[in-house]
Design a protein around this motif. Structure first.
Motif, short mmCIF file in Angstrom:
data_model
loop_
_atom_site.label_atom_id
_atom_site.label_comp_id
_atom_site.label_asym_id
_atom_site.label_seq_id
_atom_site.Cartn_x
_atom_site.Cartn_y
_atom_site.Cartn_z
N SER A 249 62.98 39.68 63.55
CA SER A 249 64.21 39.47 64.32
C SER A 249 65.18 38.51 63.62
CB SER A 249 63.88 38.98 65.73
OG SER A 249 63.02 37.87 65.71
N LEU A 250 64.69 37.59 62.81
CA LEU A 250 65.59 36.71 62.06
C LEU A 250 66.42 37.52 61.04
CD1 LEU A 250 63.66 33.40 61.28
CD2 LEU A 250 65.78 33.66 62.57
N THR B 244 69.17 39.15 62.84
CA THR B 244 70.20 38.15 63.09
C THR B 244 71.19 38.08 61.94
OG1 THR B 244 68.71 36.84 64.45
CG2 THR B 244 70.55 35.68 63.48
N HIS C 252 69.94 33.96 66.84
CA HIS C 252 68.60 34.51 66.98
C HIS C 252 68.18 34.63 68.45
CE1 HIS C 252 64.07 34.40 66.47
NE2 HIS C 252 64.45 35.54 65.92
N LYS D 271 66.88 38.15 70.14
CA LYS D 271 65.61 38.25 70.88
C LYS D 271 65.86 38.73 72.31
CE LYS D 271 62.78 34.77 70.58
NZ LYS D 271 62.19 33.43 70.39
N VAL E 216 59.34 34.84 66.17
CA VAL E 216 60.15 36.01 65.84
C VAL E 216 59.44 37.27 66.30
CG1 VAL E 216 61.22 34.91 63.83
CG2 VAL E 216 59.13 36.23 63.53
#
Length: 72
Positions: free
Chosen positions: A3-4, A7, A14, A18, A52
């Motif tokens: 997920s980073l 971003t 972030h 999420k 993450v």
């Protein structure tokens, strides 16, 4: 992909990425991916780890795949 990385791709925070992932999972659009921890090596803080979402392979929910096949 984590997920980073998403971003960075979309230019968003972030926590918002999420939140969007969780919303998509609640709607049944995707399956919620597993969580992992990433270390921020530039931080000296005891909280230098970030949770993450870890995407590996296909995370589309089966119902979303069915809808997609009906559209095509």
């Amino acid at each position: 992909m984590i997920s980073l990385e998403i971003t960075e791709l979309v230019g968003s925070r972030h926590d918002k990425v999420k939140q969007s992932i969780e919303c998509l999972a609640e709607r049944g659009t995707i399956q919620l991916p597993p969580m992992g921890k990433v270390e921020n090596k530039q931080s000296n803080s005891p909280n230098r780890f970030t949770e993450v979402y870890v995407f590996q392979g296909l995370h589309i929910a089966p119902s979303a795949m069915l809808e997609q096949s009906l559209i095509n």
